[in-house]
Design a protein around this motif. Structure first.
Motif, mmCIF file in Angstrom:
data_model
loop_
_atom_site.group_PDB
_atom_site.id
_atom_site.type_symbol
_atom_site.label_atom_id
_atom_site.label_comp_id
_atom_site.label_asym_id
_atom_site.label_seq_id
_atom_site.Cartn_x
_atom_site.Cartn_y
_atom_site.Cartn_z
ATOM 1 N N ILE A 9 -2.719 -4.779 -7.644
ATOM 2 C CA ILE A 9 -3.755 -3.986 -7.173
ATOM 3 C C ILE A 9 -4.172 -2.851 -8.323
ATOM 4 C CG2 ILE A 9 -4.786 -2.493 -5.128
ATOM 5 C CD1 ILE A 9 -2.329 -3.740 -3.542
ATOM 6 N N PRO A 10 -5.625 -3.039 -8.678
ATOM 7 C CA PRO A 10 -6.087 -1.993 -9.352
ATOM 8 C C PRO A 10 -6.149 -0.603 -8.936
ATOM 9 C CG PRO A 10 -7.729 -3.953 -9.394
ATOM 10 C CD PRO A 10 -6.475 -3.917 -8.342
ATOM 11 N N ASN A 11 -6.001 0.353 -10.064
ATOM 12 C CA ASN A 11 -6.412 1.705 -9.636
ATOM 13 C C ASN A 11 -7.667 2.018 -8.845
ATOM 14 O OD1 ASN A 11 -7.211 4.330 -10.152
ATOM 15 N ND2 ASN A 11 -5.687 4.685 -11.644
ATOM 16 N N GLY A 12 -7.629 2.792 -7.941
ATOM 17 C CA GLY A 12 -8.974 2.918 -6.956
ATOM 18 C C GLY A 12 -9.313 1.741 -5.963
ATOM 19 N N ARG A 13 -8.254 0.773 -5.803
ATOM 20 C CA ARG A 13 -8.708 -0.245 -4.758
ATOM 21 C C ARG A 13 -7.380 -0.229 -3.953
ATOM 22 N NH1 ARG A 13 -13.673 -1.308 -4.775
ATOM 23 N NH2 ARG A 13 -14.795 -1.672 -6.744
ATOM 24 N N VAL A 14 -7.602 -1.028 -3.020
ATOM 25 C CA VAL A 14 -6.741 -1.207 -1.635
ATOM 26 C C VAL A 14 -6.564 -2.646 -1.289
ATOM 27 C CG1 VAL A 14 -6.509 1.144 -1.064
ATOM 28 C CG2 VAL A 14 -8.294 -0.566 0.024
ATOM 29 N N LEU A 15 -5.449 -2.870 -0.702
ATOM 30 C CA LEU A 15 -5.325 -4.243 0.134
ATOM 31 C C LEU A 15 -4.778 -3.863 1.678
ATOM 32 C CD1 LEU A 15 -3.939 -6.749 -2.311
ATOM 33 C CD2 LEU A 15 -6.226 -6.704 -1.319
ATOM 34 N N SER A 16 -4.922 -4.669 2.499
ATOM 35 C CA SER A 16 -3.902 -4.474 3.695
ATOM 36 C C SER A 16 -2.618 -5.053 3.575
ATOM 37 C CB SER A 16 -5.013 -4.962 4.950
ATOM 38 O OG SER A 16 -4.775 -6.405 4.899
ATOM 39 N N TYR A 17 -1.793 -4.704 4.480
ATOM 40 C CA TYR A 17 -0.557 -5.350 4.519
ATOM 41 C C TYR A 17 -0.780 -7.114 4.757
ATOM 42 C CZ TYR A 17 1.677 -0.874 4.871
ATOM 43 O OH TYR A 17 2.050 0.543 4.925
ATOM 44 N N GLY A 18 -1.715 -7.195 5.581
ATOM 45 C CA GLY A 18 -1.969 -8.657 5.671
ATOM 46 C C GLY A 18 -2.467 -9.422 4.475
ATOM 47 N N ASP A 19 -3.410 -8.645 3.724
ATOM 48 C CA ASP A 19 -3.712 -9.470 2.541
ATOM 49 C C ASP A 19 -2.768 -9.487 1.248
ATOM 50 O OD1 ASP A 19 -6.472 -8.965 3.300
ATOM 51 O OD2 ASP A 19 -6.647 -6.733 2.350
ATOM 52 N N VAL A 20 -1.793 -8.585 1.349
ATOM 53 C CA VAL A 20 -0.615 -8.865 0.598
ATOM 54 C C VAL A 20 0.224 -10.016 0.851
ATOM 55 C CG1 VAL A 20 1.456 -7.679 -0.639
ATOM 56 C CG2 VAL A 20 -0.732 -6.515 -0.272
ATOM 57 N N ALA A 21 0.360 -9.996 2.356
ATOM 58 C CA ALA A 21 1.164 -11.257 2.967
ATOM 59 C C ALA A 21 0.693 -12.614 2.400
ATOM 60 C CB ALA A 21 1.335 -11.028 4.351
ATOM 61 N N LEU A 50 -1.583 -13.065 0.079
ATOM 62 C CA LEU A 50 -1.526 -13.509 -1.491
ATOM 63 C C LEU A 50 -0.007 -13.720 -2.086
ATOM 64 C CD1 LEU A 50 -4.045 -10.646 -2.638
ATOM 65 C CD2 LEU A 50 -4.314 -12.944 -3.002
ATOM 66 N N ALA A 51 0.878 -13.244 -1.380
ATOM 67 C CA ALA A 51 2.283 -13.593 -1.859
ATOM 68 C C ALA A 51 2.972 -14.797 -0.922
ATOM 69 C CB ALA A 51 3.216 -12.436 -1.270
ATOM 70 N N GLY A 52 1.958 -15.528 -0.143
ATOM 71 C CA GLY A 52 2.429 -16.733 0.451
ATOM 72 C C GLY A 52 3.219 -16.239 1.931
ATOM 73 N N LEU A 53 3.120 -15.120 2.341
ATOM 74 C CA LEU A 53 4.061 -14.934 3.609
ATOM 75 C C LEU A 53 3.132 -15.058 4.620
ATOM 76 C CD1 LEU A 53 5.786 -11.870 1.934
ATOM 77 C CD2 LEU A 53 6.614 -14.260 2.095
ATOM 78 N N ARG A 54 3.489 -15.193 6.011
ATOM 79 C CA ARG A 54 2.938 -15.205 7.186
ATOM 80 C C ARG A 54 2.897 -13.866 7.812
ATOM 81 N NH1 ARG A 54 5.013 -20.569 10.029
ATOM 82 N NH2 ARG A 54 4.334 -22.064 8.401
ATOM 83 N N SER A 55 3.851 -12.899 7.497
ATOM 84 C CA SER A 55 4.071 -11.644 8.313
ATOM 85 C C SER A 55 3.506 -10.306 7.401
ATOM 86 C CB SER A 55 5.349 -11.566 8.699
ATOM 87 O OG SER A 55 5.625 -10.369 9.057
ATOM 88 N N ALA A 56 2.671 -9.879 7.913
ATOM 89 C CA ALA A 56 2.175 -8.514 7.269
ATOM 90 C C ALA A 56 3.202 -7.485 7.382
ATOM 91 C CB ALA A 56 0.787 -7.730 8.032
ATOM 92 N N ARG A 57 4.239 -7.523 8.766
ATOM 93 C CA ARG A 57 5.277 -6.625 8.890
ATOM 94 C C ARG A 57 6.507 -6.732 7.906
ATOM 95 N NH1 ARG A 57 5.797 -5.038 14.983
ATOM 96 N NH2 ARG A 57 3.715 -5.270 15.841
ATOM 97 N N LEU A 58 6.550 -8.007 7.439
ATOM 98 C CA LEU A 58 7.382 -8.090 6.316
ATOM 99 C C LEU A 58 6.979 -7.398 5.039
ATOM 100 C CD1 LEU A 58 9.981 -9.612 5.705
ATOM 101 C CD2 LEU A 58 8.680 -11.707 4.931
#
Length: 97
Positions: free
Chosen positions: A16-28, A30-38
């Motif tokens: 994630i570049p400086n000055g930008r954000v993602l949600s937990y769900g976005d990260v999940a 992109l990482a190939g996961l189903r759970s934002a909580r994870l």
């Protein structure tokens, strides 16, 4: 949970570049996961050395227990919150396909 899962989440957060954000769900996603909580769990256990502050709730709010620290780090990168909410439409990062 295996080490590969930890590393996939960490790699997404590190990208994630400086000055930008993602949600937990976005990260999940992109990482190939189903759970934002994870993602939240992984960052709480093994995220001190990655830019964890760039990961927010889907509504743009920050982690309650880290509110001041997270908002301070985001402001230093030019990410401005309206009260305690970051406008996701403005700051959300869209990685190239």
């Amino acid at each position: 949970m295996d080490e590969e899962t930890f590393e996939r989440v960490r790699a997404v957060v590190e990208s994630i570049p400086n000055g930008r954000v993602l949600s937990y769900g976005d990260v999940a996603a992109l990482a190939g996961l189903r759970s934002a909580r994870l993602v939240g769990r992984i960052l709480s256990e093994d995220g001190a050395d990655v830019p964890w502050h760039r990961v927010l709730r889907s509504d743009g709010t920050v982690a309650t227990h880290l509110r001041e620290q997270q908002l301070t780090r985001l402001r230093a990168e030019g990410v401005l919150a309206d009260r305690d909410r970051v406008p996701m439409r403005r700051y959300r990062w869209s990685p190239a396909p």
